[in-house]
Design a protein around this motif. Structure first.
Motif, PDB file in Angstrom:
ATOM      1  N   PHE A 138     -38.600  43.961  57.073  1.00 31.86           N
ATOM      2  CA  PHE A 138     -39.765  43.097  56.956  1.00 31.86           C
ATOM      3  C   PHE A 138     -39.314  41.652  56.730  1.00 31.86           C
ATOM      4  CE2 PHE A 138     -41.236  47.295  55.710  1.00 31.86           C
ATOM      5  CZ  PHE A 138     -42.417  47.413  56.440  1.00 31.86           C
ATOM      6  N   THR A 139     -39.767  40.759  57.622  1.00 28.39           N
ATOM      7  CA  THR A 139     -39.301  39.371  57.551  1.00 28.39           C
ATOM      8  C   THR A 139     -39.646  38.715  56.227  1.00 28.39           C
ATOM      9  OG1 THR A 139     -41.342  38.650  58.649  1.00 28.39           O
ATOM     10  CG2 THR A 139     -39.432  39.063  60.042  1.00 28.39           C
ATOM     11  N   GLN A 140     -40.754  39.056  55.614  1.00 30.85           N
ATOM     12  CA  GLN A 140     -41.147  38.427  54.355  1.00 30.85           C
ATOM     13  C   GLN A 140     -40.127  38.696  53.259  1.00 30.85           C
ATOM     14  OE1 GLN A 140     -43.659  36.346  54.182  1.00 30.85           O
ATOM     15  NE2 GLN A 140     -43.278  35.868  52.030  1.00 30.85           N
ATOM     16  N   ARG A 141     -39.521  39.882  53.303  1.00 32.29           N
ATOM     17  CA  ARG A 141     -38.525  40.232  52.279  1.00 32.29           C
ATOM     18  C   ARG A 141     -37.117  39.794  52.676  1.00 32.29           C
ATOM     19  NH1 ARG A 141     -41.573  45.359  51.535  1.00 32.29           N
ATOM     20  NH2 ARG A 141     -39.979  46.504  52.725  1.00 32.29           N
ATOM     21  N   ARG A 142     -37.000  39.138  53.839  1.00 34.52           N
ATOM     22  CA  ARG A 142     -35.713  38.579  54.257  1.00 34.52           C
ATOM     23  C   ARG A 142     -35.649  37.074  54.073  1.00 34.52           C
ATOM     24  NH1 ARG A 142     -35.942  41.336  59.227  1.00 34.52           N
ATOM     25  NH2 ARG A 142     -36.124  39.319  60.264  1.00 34.52           N
ATOM     26  N   LYS A 143     -36.747  36.441  53.756  1.00 30.27           N
ATOM     27  CA  LYS A 143     -36.741  34.985  53.640  1.00 30.27           C
ATOM     28  C   LYS A 143     -35.774  34.540  52.545  1.00 30.27           C
ATOM     29  CE  LYS A 143     -41.355  33.977  55.460  1.00 30.27           C
ATOM     30  NZ  LYS A 143     -42.666  33.334  55.190  1.00 30.27           N
ATOM     31  N   ASN A 144     -34.929  33.577  52.890  1.00 31.86           N
ATOM     32  CA  ASN A 144     -33.962  33.078  51.913  1.00 31.86           C
ATOM     33  C   ASN A 144     -34.666  32.388  50.760  1.00 31.86           C
ATOM     34  OD1 ASN A 144     -31.938  34.083  53.542  1.00 31.86           O
ATOM     35  ND2 ASN A 144     -31.531  32.122  54.537  1.00 31.86           N
ATOM     36  N   LEU A 145     -33.966  32.313  49.630  1.00 32.32           N
ATOM     37  CA  LEU A 145     -34.562  31.850  48.379  1.00 32.32           C
ATOM     38  C   LEU A 145     -33.894  30.566  47.894  1.00 32.32           C
ATOM     39  CD1 LEU A 145     -34.592  35.342  46.611  1.00 32.32           C
ATOM     40  CD2 LEU A 145     -36.474  34.288  47.880  1.00 32.32           C
ATOM     41  N   LEU A 146     -34.707  29.642  47.399  1.00 31.17           N
ATOM     42  CA  LEU A 146     -34.208  28.409  46.791  1.00 31.17           C
ATOM     43  C   LEU A 146     -34.778  28.291  45.395  1.00 31.17           C
ATOM     44  CD1 LEU A 146     -32.734  25.684  46.855  1.00 31.17           C
ATOM     45  CD2 LEU A 146     -34.813  24.696  47.871  1.00 31.17           C
ATOM     46  N   PHE A 147     -33.915  28.434  44.382  1.00 34.23           N
ATOM     47  CA  PHE A 147     -34.351  28.344  42.992  1.00 34.23           C
ATOM     48  C   PHE A 147     -34.041  26.948  42.456  1.00 34.23           C
ATOM     49  CE2 PHE A 147     -33.744  32.898  43.632  1.00 34.23           C
ATOM     50  CZ  PHE A 147     -34.937  33.391  43.111  1.00 34.23           C
ATOM     51  N   ILE A 148     -35.097  26.208  42.154  1.00 34.07           N
ATOM     52  CA  ILE A 148     -34.964  24.841  41.641  1.00 34.07           C
ATOM     53  C   ILE A 148     -34.787  24.883  40.127  1.00 34.07           C
ATOM     54  CG2 ILE A 148     -36.097  22.604  41.409  1.00 34.07           C
ATOM     55  CD1 ILE A 148     -35.153  23.242  44.232  1.00 34.07           C
ATOM     56  N   ASN A 149     -33.759  24.196  39.648  1.00 31.31           N
ATOM     57  CA  ASN A 149     -33.430  24.144  38.223  1.00 31.31           C
ATOM     58  C   ASN A 149     -34.447  23.273  37.492  1.00 31.31           C
ATOM     59  OD1 ASN A 149     -32.162  23.786  35.687  1.00 31.31           O
ATOM     60  ND2 ASN A 149     -30.128  23.961  36.625  1.00 31.31           N
ATOM     61  N   ASN A 150     -35.112  23.860  36.504  1.00 34.30           N
ATOM     62  CA  ASN A 150     -36.117  23.117  35.729  1.00 34.30           C
ATOM     63  C   ASN A 150     -35.513  22.309  34.587  1.00 34.30           C
ATOM     64  OD1 ASN A 150     -38.144  24.337  37.331  1.00 34.30           O
ATOM     65  ND2 ASN A 150     -38.183  26.133  35.982  1.00 34.30           N
ATOM     66  N   GLY A 151     -34.201  22.425  34.388  1.00 35.79           N
ATOM     67  CA  GLY A 151     -33.542  21.662  33.334  1.00 35.79           C
ATOM     68  C   GLY A 151     -33.584  22.312  31.973  1.00 35.79           C
ATOM     69  N   ASN A 152     -34.142  23.529  31.893  1.00 38.20           N
ATOM     70  CA  ASN A 152     -34.262  24.225  30.600  1.00 38.20           C
ATOM     71  C   ASN A 152     -33.757  25.664  30.698  1.00 38.20           C
ATOM     72  OD1 ASN A 152     -36.199  25.334  32.192  1.00 38.20           O
ATOM     73  ND2 ASN A 152     -37.934  24.898  30.819  1.00 38.20           N
ATOM     74  N   LEU A 153     -32.816  25.897  31.611  1.00 38.78           N
ATOM     75  CA  LEU A 153     -32.261  27.216  31.915  1.00 38.78           C
ATOM     76  C   LEU A 153     -33.253  28.106  32.655  1.00 38.78           C
ATOM     77  CD1 LEU A 153     -30.175  28.091  28.714  1.00 38.78           C
ATOM     78  CD2 LEU A 153     -29.438  26.971  30.820  1.00 38.78           C
ATOM     79  N   GLY A 154     -34.349  27.535  33.110  1.00 38.78           N
ATOM     80  CA  GLY A 154     -35.305  28.262  33.929  1.00 38.78           C
ATOM     81  C   GLY A 154     -35.316  27.705  35.347  1.00 38.78           C
ATOM     82  N   PHE A 155     -35.699  28.542  36.311  1.00 43.32           N
ATOM     83  CA  PHE A 155     -35.704  28.152  37.717  1.00 43.32           C
ATOM     84  C   PHE A 155     -37.042  28.531  38.351  1.00 43.32           C
ATOM     85  CE2 PHE A 155     -31.328  28.459  36.542  1.00 43.32           C
ATOM     86  CZ  PHE A 155     -30.627  27.564  37.351  1.00 43.32           C
ATOM     87  N   THR A 156     -37.449  27.761  39.371  1.00 45.69           N
ATOM     88  CA  THR A 156     -38.667  28.041  40.129  1.00 45.69           C
ATOM     89  C   THR A 156     -38.318  28.152  41.610  1.00 45.69           C
ATOM     90  OG1 THR A 156     -39.989  26.781  38.525  1.00 45.69           O
ATOM     91  CG2 THR A 156     -41.010  27.278  40.660  1.00 45.69           C
ATOM     92  N   GLU A 157     -38.782  29.210  42.278  1.00 48.87           N
ATOM     93  CA  GLU A 157     -38.447  29.442  43.680  1.00 48.87           C
ATOM     94  C   GLU A 157     -39.310  28.571  44.594  1.00 48.87           C
ATOM     95  OE1 GLU A 157     -37.474  30.344  47.308  1.00 48.87           O
ATOM     96  OE2 GLU A 157     -39.505  31.030  46.814  1.00 48.87           O
ATOM     97  N   LYS A 158     -38.660  27.769  45.477  1.00 50.35           N
ATOM     98  CA  LYS A 158     -39.384  26.812  46.314  1.00 50.35           C
ATOM     99  C   LYS A 158     -38.815  26.697  47.735  1.00 50.35           C
ATOM    100  CE  LYS A 158     -41.116  23.819  42.592  1.00 50.35           C
ATOM    101  NZ  LYS A 158     -41.239  22.407  42.113  1.00 50.35           N
ATOM    102  N   ALA A 159     -38.286  27.757  48.286  1.00 53.13           N
ATOM    103  CA  ALA A 159     -37.696  27.680  49.620  1.00 53.13           C
ATOM    104  C   ALA A 159     -38.724  27.277  50.668  1.00 53.13           C
ATOM    105  CB  ALA A 159     -37.056  29.018  49.986  1.00 53.13           C
ATOM    106  N   GLU A 160     -39.921  27.821  50.623  1.00 52.77           N
ATOM    107  CA  GLU A 160     -40.957  27.468  51.594  1.00 52.77           C
ATOM    108  C   GLU A 160     -41.285  25.986  51.518  1.00 52.77           C
ATOM    109  OE1 GLU A 160     -42.415  29.172  53.915  1.00 52.77           O
ATOM    110  OE2 GLU A 160     -42.314  31.310  53.415  1.00 52.77           O
ATOM    111  N   GLU A 161     -41.431  25.474  50.324  1.00 53.71           N
ATOM    112  CA  GLU A 161     -41.789  24.070  50.132  1.00 53.71           C
ATOM    113  C   GLU A 161     -40.720  23.131  50.679  1.00 53.71           C
ATOM    114  OE1 GLU A 161     -42.467  21.056  46.325  1.00 53.71           O
ATOM    115  OE2 GLU A 161     -43.111  23.157  46.153  1.00 53.71           O
ATOM    116  N   TYR A 162     -39.467  23.549  50.607  1.00 52.68           N
ATOM    117  CA  TYR A 162     -38.363  22.704  51.068  1.00 52.68           C
ATOM    118  C   TYR A 162     -38.015  22.947  52.542  1.00 52.68           C
ATOM    119  CZ  TYR A 162     -37.136  20.911  46.419  1.00 52.68           C
ATOM    120  OH  TYR A 162     -37.134  20.260  45.209  1.00 52.68           O
TER     121      TYR A 162
END
Length: 701
Positions: A138-162
């Motif tokens: 399934f292509t949706q589960r193959r989409k590569n991932l981009l985790f943006i560092n929030n600066g507090n040891l947490g990350f937010t996934e934003k591959a689509e946005e980028y």
């Protein structure tokens, strides 16, 4: 009685002390999961829907990414998992690590994860994480991932946005500034599927077929000021990045391979398609030039690395394959050196490829000479990640090669079993189910190979001396200075086993020196990816490039470590930033970390074009003469021949036959295959004896 007891105890203690004193000390020590807190295992589970029978890369393993995600001066570790969650470990110092996966959020949208790299993609000073995915139907589960560092040891996934949520079957991605506009672009390698692993000989037209999910992709960084981050655009077509359904990209290496100041791209292809060498034209486009630059390449190319292993200031390339080390194991493997298959591939337009590790030494004129067998690194069995690094800091880059495979389906005994099953199946008999069939494949755990660079173009295997005797199935790997002592440690992602953490004990500290170099670029390239470093010590040059993605599905420590040997001081250090700004420092003491900032670079690098050595000889052809060999295969008659005896070519002789002061040529061939014999005569109607021509005197019969 008491005296004898005391004497016995004393002897035991003395023996124990002697044994400890004489215990072998190796360069590396493997630390246990309890010692480090790193208890990651990339465990695979065969099931009916996903296994080696329907996904060829089921056993390829996961990757490693290194970087300081919280800017505390210690390098942290990310492991990717195929069927288990990714893990992110925070370096607490002294080889103690904390699992922060859950709080970081990097295991969300898991999927089958492969390659990973850390990069400050939005210029906020914190390293982000890009993870490739594959396998899933399934292509949706193959989409590569981009985790943006929030600066507090947490990350937010934003591959689509980028604009980086590619849904192909991805192996690895690398960020670099291909157009020198100051921001980081991205190159991505994907791979094809089982249908195209065989049959290329009978279907050469496949090389013209396209499938976006299998192809290499180049993404241009288009910085969006409104969003305060880049948005990426796929420019593969216009940039000249070509690939097809036979593209099985496993290795990705980016470097200035022809020394013209522009980063080039090398893609290692598995199976029949040759590797790709995309040479940067300096105008936003690339041209594939493998055949112009290399005489031959690996057949089943896996991981790769580019570095200057011989200290001549030019980068060299290593690619890995699967040729076993000993003769018995070679004979127990099938298909790699299939002579007839090779000849058919060559005739149908495929390039010269052979199943062994290859070391391509840079000739300095845009070409490379393959020296892997001479160097002693060509045979390491199933091999994945090659990494050049000066592990003992003696001034010469050593070589680590991770090896092993969960189930070896190339084993000849297993192939016989497979053939027998096919015969039974055609006869209507019941055959083994998939699970039973897979269980019959032999295991292939191997100790990874580590080679010490001798400094003369050759390497010696130093597994015992350097502490690499553990048999594992090792895939992605990275080097990093985890304790900031100036000696590179090793991290390996093992399949079905705990990750390997190897502490460098720094043997030779009293004589071997080093220089650590931390790069501070600008906002759009904060760690200076693409920068080139030249360190001069007397008559020796140590050359490195800041390109963290190396080996197989992995990225290494972005702080460069230069082994200096017995040099206590660096005469001069030159850094050439990606924008060609240059800085020069002199008289630098060893055993320290030097921070170089792009804002301090006030010189301009003078790009000298690649020089081509003038040829000594010129070529003139006798156009009417073409020698055509027959297709007789000597080896089918005498398998132990070291080389052809029937294809020694046409006999050639020269002499001044008619005593006119000019050399005559006699070419003796089979008259059934060529026009025949030729002789030199004066041109008719001309008195000039120097005007000569060859006239056919024997017709082709």
């Amino acid at each position: 009685m008491r005296y004898h007891v005391i004497k016995i105890v004393f002897v035991i203690l003395l023996t124990a002390m002697w044994g400890c004193h004489n215990a072998p000390v190796t360069l590396f020590t493997q630390l246990s999961p309890d010692e480090t807190g790193i208890k990651f295992q990339n465990t695979l589970f065969d099931d009916a829907n996903l296994n080696i029978l329907n996904y060829s890369y089921f056993y390829n393993g996961g990757g490693v990414a290194i970087g300081d995600i919280n800017n505390d001066g210690l390098q942290d570790i990310l492991f990717t998992g195929n069927m288990v969650k990714n893990r992110l470990y925070l370096n607490k110092g002294n080889f103690q690590f904390e699992n922060i996966t859950d709080k970081a959020g990097i295991a969300e949208k898991q999927g089958w994860c492969t390659g990973a790299t850390m990069v400050d993609i939005n210029g906020d000073g914190y390293l982000d994480i890009y993870i490739c995915r594959s396998a899933d139907g399934f292509t949706q589960r193959r989409k590569n991932l981009l985790f943006i560092n929030n600066g507090n040891l947490g990350f937010t996934e934003k591959a689509e946005e980028y604009g980086l949520a590619n849904d192909g079957f991805s192996t690895q991605a690398s960020f670099f500034d291909y157009d020198k506009d100051g921001d980081l672009d991205m190159f991505l390698i994907n791979h094809s599927l089982r249908k195209y692993t065989t049959g290329a000989v009978d279907n050469p037209g496949w090389r013209k077929e396209r499938a976006p999910a299998f192809e290499c992709r180049l993404y241009r960084n288009d910085w969006n000021e409104g969003l305060k981050h880049p948005v990426y655009t796929d420019v593969s077509e216009t940039a000249g990045i070509t690939s097809n359904v036979l593209t099985f990209g496993l290795g990705l290496a980016i470097s200035d391979m022809n020394n013209d100041g522009w980063p080039d791209v090398y893609v290692s292809n598995d199976f029949n398609e040759a590797d790709y060498l995309f040479v940067n034209n300096g105008n936003g486009t690339f041209t594939e030039k493998l055949k112009d630059c290399m005489d031959e390449v690996s057949l089943y190319s896996m991981g790769s690395d580019i570095a200057d292993y011989n200290n001549d200031g030019l980068v060299d390339l290593v690619t890995l394959d699967m040729l076993p080390e000993d003769n018995k194991t070679q004979k127990m493997h099938s298909g790699a050196e299939n002579f007839n298959k090779f000849q058919m591939l060559f005739r149908r337009g495929f390039y010269y490829q052979y199943s062994r590790n290859m070391l391509h030494t840079n000739n300095g004129d845009g070409t490379f000479s393959e020296t892997g067998q001479l160097a002693g690194i060509s045979n390491t069995d199933w091999s994945w990640a090659p990494l050049f690094s000066d592990f003992d800091n003696d001034g010469n880059k050593d070589l680590l090669i991770t090896t092993g495979y969960v189930k070896d389906y190339t084993d000849m005994d297993f192939i016989k079993y497979s053939v027998d099953l096919k015969v039974k199946q055609r006869g209507g008999e019941k055959v083994d189910a998939a699970g039973e069939y897979i269980s019959k494949m032999p295991d292939n755990k191997l100790p990874s190979s580590i080679f010490r660079n001798n400094g003369n173009g050759t390497f010696n295997k130093f597994n015992a001396e350097w502490g690499f005797n553990q048999k594992t199935v090792a895939a992605g790997a990275a080097y990093a200075d985890l304790d900031n002592d100036g000696y590179m440690d090793i991290i390996i992602n093992n399949t079905n086993d705990f990750a390997g953490i190897y502490r460098n004990n720094g043997l030779g500290k009293e004589k071997n020196n080093f220089l650590r170099i931390a790069l501070q670029g600008d906002k759009k390239n904060s760690i200076g990816i693409g920068a080139r470093i030249k360190v001069y010590c007397k008559d020796t040059i140590f050359y490195q490039e800041q390109m963290p993605v190396r080996g197989f599905q992995s990225s290494v420590d972005p702080v460069l470590n230069v082994g200096l040997g017995n040099h206590r001081e660096v005469d001069s250090l030159i850094v050439i930033w990606p924008n060609d700004k240059m800085q020069k420092l002199t008289s630098i003491k060893s055993r320290q970390t030097v921070t170089l900032k792009i804002t301090d670079a006030n010189l301009q690098w003078n790009n000298k074009p690649v020089t081509t050595v003038p040829p000594i000889f010129s070529v003139q052809n006798l156009n009417e003469i073409q020698h055509h060999e027959n297709d007789f295969n000597d080896f089918s008659i005498q398998r132990l021949l070291p080389n052809y005896l029937s294809r020694q070519g046409p006999a050639l002789s020269t002499a001044d036959v008619d005593k006119d002061g000019l050399i005559d040529v006699l070419l003796e061939v089979q008259k059934a295959r060529l026009p025949g014999y030729f002789s030199k005569r004066p041109a008719e109607g001309s008195g000039n004896r120097q005007q000569q021509y060859f006239q056919e005197i024997l017709s082709e019969k």
